[in-house]
Design an enzyme around this catalytic site. Structure first.
Site, PDB file in Angstrom:
ATOM      1  N   GLY A 214       0.795  -1.235   0.000  1.00  0.00           N
ATOM      2  CA  GLY A 214       0.000   0.000   0.000  1.00  0.00           C
ATOM      3  C   GLY A 214       0.822   1.276   0.000  1.00  0.00           C
ATOM      4  O   GLY A 214       0.287   2.357   0.247  1.00  0.00           O
ATOM      5  N   GLU A 244       4.781  -6.299   1.766  1.00  0.00           N
ATOM      6  CA  GLU A 244       4.405  -6.865   0.462  1.00  0.00           C
ATOM      7  C   GLU A 244       3.911  -5.764  -0.477  1.00  0.00           C
ATOM      8  O   GLU A 244       2.726  -5.696  -0.790  1.00  0.00           O
ATOM      9  CB  GLU A 244       3.371  -7.986   0.638  1.00  0.00           C
ATOM     10  CG  GLU A 244       2.313  -7.694   1.673  1.00  0.00           C
ATOM     11  CD  GLU A 244       1.372  -8.861   1.947  1.00  0.00           C
ATOM     12  OE1 GLU A 244       1.751 -10.020   1.727  1.00  0.00           O
ATOM     13  OE2 GLU A 244       0.241  -8.582   2.382  1.00  0.00           O
ATOM     14  N   GLY A 246       3.279  -3.716  -3.963  1.00  0.00           N
ATOM     15  CA  GLY A 246       3.006  -4.044  -5.357  1.00  0.00           C
ATOM     16  C   GLY A 246       3.159  -2.803  -6.229  1.00  0.00           C
ATOM     17  O   GLY A 246       4.163  -2.623  -6.921  1.00  0.00           O
ATOM     18  N   ARG A 247       2.168  -1.921  -6.132  1.00  0.00           N
ATOM     19  CA  ARG A 247       2.122  -0.742  -6.997  1.00  0.00           C
ATOM     20  C   ARG A 247       3.406   0.073  -6.965  1.00  0.00           C
ATOM     21  O   ARG A 247       3.936   0.437  -8.024  1.00  0.00           O
ATOM     22  CB  ARG A 247       0.943   0.152  -6.564  1.00  0.00           C
ATOM     23  CG  ARG A 247       0.609   1.268  -7.554  1.00  0.00           C
ATOM     24  CD  ARG A 247      -0.479   2.191  -7.006  1.00  0.00           C
ATOM     25  NE  ARG A 247      -1.708   1.495  -6.714  1.00  0.00           N
ATOM     26  CZ  ARG A 247      -2.711   1.309  -7.577  1.00  0.00           C
ATOM     27  NH1 ARG A 247      -2.616   1.784  -8.790  1.00  0.00           N
ATOM     28  NH2 ARG A 247      -3.794   0.658  -7.201  1.00  0.00           N
ATOM     29  N   CYS A 313     -16.848   2.356 -27.279  1.00  0.00           N
ATOM     30  CA  CYS A 313     -18.107   3.084 -27.424  1.00  0.00           C
ATOM     31  C   CYS A 313     -18.745   3.295 -26.054  1.00  0.00           C
ATOM     32  O   CYS A 313     -19.840   2.792 -25.776  1.00  0.00           O
ATOM     33  CB  CYS A 313     -19.059   2.306 -28.328  1.00  0.00           C
ATOM     34  SG  CYS A 313     -18.292   1.898 -29.886  1.00  0.00           S
ATOM     35  N   TYR A 342      -1.198  -2.596 -11.928  1.00  0.00           N
ATOM     36  CA  TYR A 342      -2.659  -2.537 -12.011  1.00  0.00           C
ATOM     37  C   TYR A 342      -3.077  -1.862 -13.328  1.00  0.00           C
ATOM     38  O   TYR A 342      -3.886  -0.943 -13.330  1.00  0.00           O
ATOM     39  CB  TYR A 342      -3.250  -1.781 -10.811  1.00  0.00           C
ATOM     40  CG  TYR A 342      -2.860  -2.368  -9.484  1.00  0.00           C
ATOM     41  CD1 TYR A 342      -3.528  -3.473  -8.976  1.00  0.00           C
ATOM     42  CD2 TYR A 342      -1.813  -1.827  -8.741  1.00  0.00           C
ATOM     43  CE1 TYR A 342      -3.168  -4.030  -7.751  1.00  0.00           C
ATOM     44  CE2 TYR A 342      -1.443  -2.370  -7.518  1.00  0.00           C
ATOM     45  CZ  TYR A 342      -2.126  -3.468  -7.027  1.00  0.00           C
ATOM     46  OH  TYR A 342      -1.772  -4.019  -5.826  1.00  0.00           O
TER      47      TYR A 342
HETATM   48  C1  LIG Z   1      -3.055  -5.671  -3.001  1.00  0.00           C
HETATM   49  C2  LIG Z   1      -2.333  -6.126  -1.819  1.00  0.00           C
HETATM   50  C3  LIG Z   1      -0.991  -5.777  -1.613  1.00  0.00           C
HETATM   51  C4  LIG Z   1      -0.250  -4.817  -2.515  1.00  0.00           C
HETATM   52  O1  LIG Z   1      -0.776  -3.535  -2.405  1.00  0.00           O
HETATM   53  P1  LIG Z   1      -0.087  -2.308  -3.189  1.00  0.00           P
HETATM   54  O2  LIG Z   1      -0.994  -1.164  -2.932  1.00  0.00           O
HETATM   55  O3  LIG Z   1      -0.009  -2.687  -4.614  1.00  0.00           O
HETATM   56  O4  LIG Z   1       1.265  -2.112  -2.588  1.00  0.00           O
HETATM   57  C5  LIG Z   1      -0.347  -6.318  -0.535  1.00  0.00           C
HETATM   58  N1  LIG Z   1      -0.980  -7.147   0.319  1.00  0.00           N
HETATM   59  C6  LIG Z   1      -2.271  -7.507   0.159  1.00  0.00           C
HETATM   60  C7  LIG Z   1      -2.891  -8.425   1.123  1.00  0.00           C
HETATM   61  C8  LIG Z   1      -2.991  -7.000  -0.907  1.00  0.00           C
HETATM   62  O5  LIG Z   1      -4.275  -7.335  -1.041  1.00  0.00           O
END
Ligand SMILES: *Cc1c(COP(=O)(O)O)cnc(C)c1O
Length: 365
Positions: A214, A244, A246-247, A313, A342
């Site tokens: 996050g 963990e 991601g983004r 459209c 994403y």
């Molecule tokens: C989606 C998610 C992440 C990654 O979140 P980001 O905002 O992409 O860093 C990590 N842990 C869990 C459990 C998630 O659902």
């Protein structure tokens, strides 16, 4: 890879739409994150972008991968054999839990007592906690069916104690996304203050704390980065800590590049109609922002305003609304930046049955 080399490549591609991934840039970014967090395990959240080349590029810089489905699990095990995997997410099916068992997943993030009772065999478990902690400033608060309250957590701990082979290893928390480093640290310390005594009370030795992802990505400021150094300096050194993200790992190193099909003005609004659309890059629609972009072939001044749309459209097929642009004509090339997370994988590819984009992987040699 340098911005100008990327731009040159994107123009040379000549056939659009195309995703371009800057793998050397991604590796450098991941290495910097790794260096900023010496005492913390980093598990990349595959759902941000599970592209095999992206996973292979990140692999040397992370300690593991977090997956949220049997599909991701299978894909990650095949792509990165030997990489530790944590399996999270609500609604894991019995088939998925069996797959996790078969593939010897290192950690399962259990989301409910019922899910725990469906584990088919030995497992290293983190219990996902839904703690009542405020997350002001979050882009997305993870309120919903994620994790458990205190009574269900206690129930899980009690059941695990009576189940040979199932081991309680720690707590998992992912409460919000889009927080800056000070807010993430504040949350981390609050989670730790609750989790450490709780785990001690339940007799967990060498406990693990996974405080989720996050980390903020600011689509209105493509140069801004989450402050990984401040975050790393402020994180507690115990218990064994894991994040963990991601983004914030992959967003910056993907571009969606396409060309202008038409420019028109109707009822006072100018539209630049681009090949492709939000069925390839749904991010601006889901996040409600203007996707940052660069015009690669028209370098005149930004003399007009226009709305950049795709071929679908539907009035929702908008990349960026009423933004300043130079004079554009058919064939001009535009790169939407920050399209590495994403983006392709959350988009509704088959709507209208247009051709799929090509994928290019820059390797820097
Ligand atoms: C989606 C998610 C992440 C990654 O979140 P980001 O905002 O992409 O860093 C990590 N842990 C869990 C459990 C998630 O659902």
């Amino acid at each position: 890879m340098s911005e100008s080399a990327l731009q040159e490549y994107a123009v040379r591609v000549g056939s659009y739409p195309a995703y371009i991934y800057d793998l050397p840039g991604l590796a450098e970014h991941a290495a910097a994150i790794r260096a900023a967090l010496p005492g913390t395990e980093i598990y990349y959240a595959a759902k941000a972008n599970p592209d095999a080349e992206i996973l292979r590029t990140l692999a040397p810089h992370v300690d593991g991968v977090e997956v949220s489905s049997g599909g991701e699990l299978d894909h990650v095990r095949t792509t990165l054999p030997g990489m530790p995997v944590a399996f999270g997410g609500p609604g894991k099916t019995t088939e998925e839990l069996s797959l996790a068992q078969r593939l010897k997943v290192e950690r399962i993030h259990v989301e409910s007592p019922r899910e725990l009772s469906r584990l088919p065999g030995p497992a290293g478990v983190l219990l996902r906690a839904n703690l009542p902690l405020a997350t002001p400033g979050a882009a997305l608060s993870m309120s919903g069916p994620f994790g458990m309250d205190e009574d269900d957590l206690r129930e899980c701990a009690r059941r695990i104690a009576g189940t040979p082979g199932v081991e309680l290893r720690g707590i998992h928390v992912h409460l919000a996304s889009g927080l800056d480093a000070p807010a993430m640290l504040d949350l981390a310390h609050k989670v730790r203050a609750w989790a450490v005594p709780w785990l001690e009370e339940h007799g967990v030795t060498g406990p693990e704390l996974n405080i989720g992802g996050g980390m903020a990505v600011d689509y209105t400021d493509p140069e801004a980065r989450f402050d990984w150094r401040t975050y790393g300096k402020g994180l507690p050194s115990s218990p064994r800590l894991r994040i963990e993200p991601g983004r914030a790992m992959t967003a910056y190193h993907g571009w969606y590049v396409t060309d202008v099909i038409d420019v028109k003005t109707t009822r006072g609004e100018t539209y630049v109609i681009l090949r492709g659309g939000t069925h390839h890059l749904r991010t601006p629609v889901t996040k409600g922002h203007d996707q940052p972009f660069k015009v690669l072939t028209a370098d005149g001044p930004e003399t007009t305003r226009a709305t950049l749309v795709g071929q679908l459209c539907t009035p929702k097929d908008v990349f960026a609304r009423d933004v300043p642009v130079p004079e554009l004509a058919t064939g001009d090339v535009i790169a939407f930046t920050m399209a590495g997370a994403y983006a392709w994988n959350i988009s509704h590819h088959d709507f209208l049955m247009h051709p799929k984009p090509a994928f290019h992987y820059l390797r820097g040699d």
